[in-house]
Scaffold this motif. Structure first.
Motif, PDB file in Angstrom:
ATOM      1  N   ARG A  30      55.074 -27.460 100.166  1.00 52.35           N
ATOM      2  CA  ARG A  30      55.210 -26.092 100.688  1.00 52.35           C
ATOM      3  C   ARG A  30      54.160 -25.886 101.766  1.00 52.35           C
ATOM      4  O   ARG A  30      52.974 -25.736 101.471  1.00 52.35           O
ATOM      5  CB  ARG A  30      55.011 -25.072  99.573  1.00 52.35           C
ATOM      6  N   PHE A  43      57.106 -22.473 103.726  1.00 52.19           N
ATOM      7  CA  PHE A  43      58.283 -23.283 104.016  1.00 52.19           C
ATOM      8  C   PHE A  43      58.297 -24.495 103.093  1.00 52.19           C
ATOM      9  O   PHE A  43      57.373 -25.302 103.122  1.00 52.19           O
ATOM     10  CB  PHE A  43      58.264 -23.743 105.484  1.00 52.19           C
ATOM     11  N   ALA A  45      60.334 -27.974 101.649  1.00 51.07           N
ATOM     12  CA  ALA A  45      61.347 -28.975 101.983  1.00 51.07           C
ATOM     13  C   ALA A  45      61.005 -30.284 101.279  1.00 51.07           C
ATOM     14  O   ALA A  45      59.992 -30.382 100.581  1.00 51.07           O
ATOM     15  CB  ALA A  45      61.425 -29.168 103.496  1.00 51.07           C
ATOM     16  N   SER A  50      60.121 -31.882 107.671  1.00 55.76           N
ATOM     17  CA  SER A  50      61.135 -30.837 107.481  1.00 55.76           C
ATOM     18  C   SER A  50      60.490 -29.478 107.274  1.00 55.76           C
ATOM     19  O   SER A  50      61.001 -28.463 107.773  1.00 55.76           O
ATOM     20  CB  SER A  50      62.041 -31.180 106.292  1.00 55.76           C
ATOM     21  N   CYS A  51      59.377 -29.432 106.555  1.00 58.35           N
ATOM     22  CA  CYS A  51      58.628 -28.166 106.410  1.00 58.35           C
ATOM     23  C   CYS A  51      58.191 -27.664 107.774  1.00 58.35           C
ATOM     24  O   CYS A  51      58.325 -26.472 108.085  1.00 58.35           O
ATOM     25  CB  CYS A  51      57.390 -28.359 105.527  1.00 58.35           C
ATOM     26  N   LYS A  54      61.048 -26.172 109.779  1.00 57.92           N
ATOM     27  CA  LYS A  54      61.352 -24.806 109.330  1.00 57.92           C
ATOM     28  C   LYS A  54      60.343 -23.806 109.874  1.00 57.92           C
ATOM     29  O   LYS A  54      60.712 -22.714 110.325  1.00 57.92           O
ATOM     30  CB  LYS A  54      61.393 -24.744 107.799  1.00 57.92           C
ATOM     31  N   ILE A  57      60.977 -23.276 113.634  1.00 57.73           N
ATOM     32  CA  ILE A  57      62.145 -22.425 113.871  1.00 57.73           C
ATOM     33  C   ILE A  57      61.765 -20.961 113.683  1.00 57.73           C
ATOM     34  O   ILE A  57      62.101 -20.106 114.506  1.00 57.73           O
ATOM     35  CB  ILE A  57      63.321 -22.834 112.959  1.00 57.73           C
ATOM     36  N   SER A  58      61.050 -20.661 112.605  1.00 56.16           N
ATOM     37  CA  SER A  58      60.627 -19.289 112.345  1.00 56.16           C
ATOM     38  C   SER A  58      59.721 -18.778 113.462  1.00 56.16           C
ATOM     39  O   SER A  58      59.883 -17.646 113.945  1.00 56.16           O
ATOM     40  CB  SER A  58      59.896 -19.217 111.003  1.00 56.16           C
TER      41      SER A  58
END
Length: 133
Positions: A30, A43, A45, A50-51, A54, A57-58
């Motif tokens: 996380r 985030f 994943a 991948s975290c 995310k 993107i945010s």
């Protein structure tokens, strides 16, 4: 235990700010934005890359781009890096394929603002690199 990292970021208006992240050292993975407080978010994943995607993107939705190695369009992890190292490290894509000679970087290490791009930029670069576009 978790590691705290401070990463420069560029805002759409050209200004800069520091984003403080908490990077987990073990599962569950996380990634947390701690500072600035108004951007605080978590985030989760399967791997750290991948975290980070995310989180990026945010932040991009708010007009913010992180200046770290994982935000460079030419940086992407191999499957083994994601599985064995939780995606903390990734290769700098160059001509040819992933190999032992490829340059490996910490995705949270600093990058110059001119080197980074959006998640879409990175996806396009990776698709071209692997011949899917």
């Amino acid at each position: 235990m978790a590691e705290r990292v401070s990463i420069a970021a560029v805002v759409a208006n050209g200004s800069e700010l520091r984003i403080e992240l908490e990077v987990p050292e073990r599962r569950p993975l996380r990634l947390k934005i701690l500072q600035p407080v108004e951007l605080a978010e978590e985030f989760e994943a399967n791997d750290l890359f991948s975290c980070l995607l995310k989180a990026r993107i945010s932040l991009e939705e708010k007009g913010i781009v992180l200046c770290c190695q994982g935000s460079r369009p030419i940086v992407f992890p191999s499957g083994m890096q994601r599985q064995m190292g939780d995606g903390r490290y990734a290769y700098v894509l160059a001509d040819g394929e992933f190999s032992a000679a490829s340059t490996e970087v910490d995705i949270f290490a600093p990058a110059d603002r001119w080197e980074v791009g959006s998640v879409a930029d990175q996806k396009d670069m990776v698709m071209r690199y692997f011949g899917f576009s």
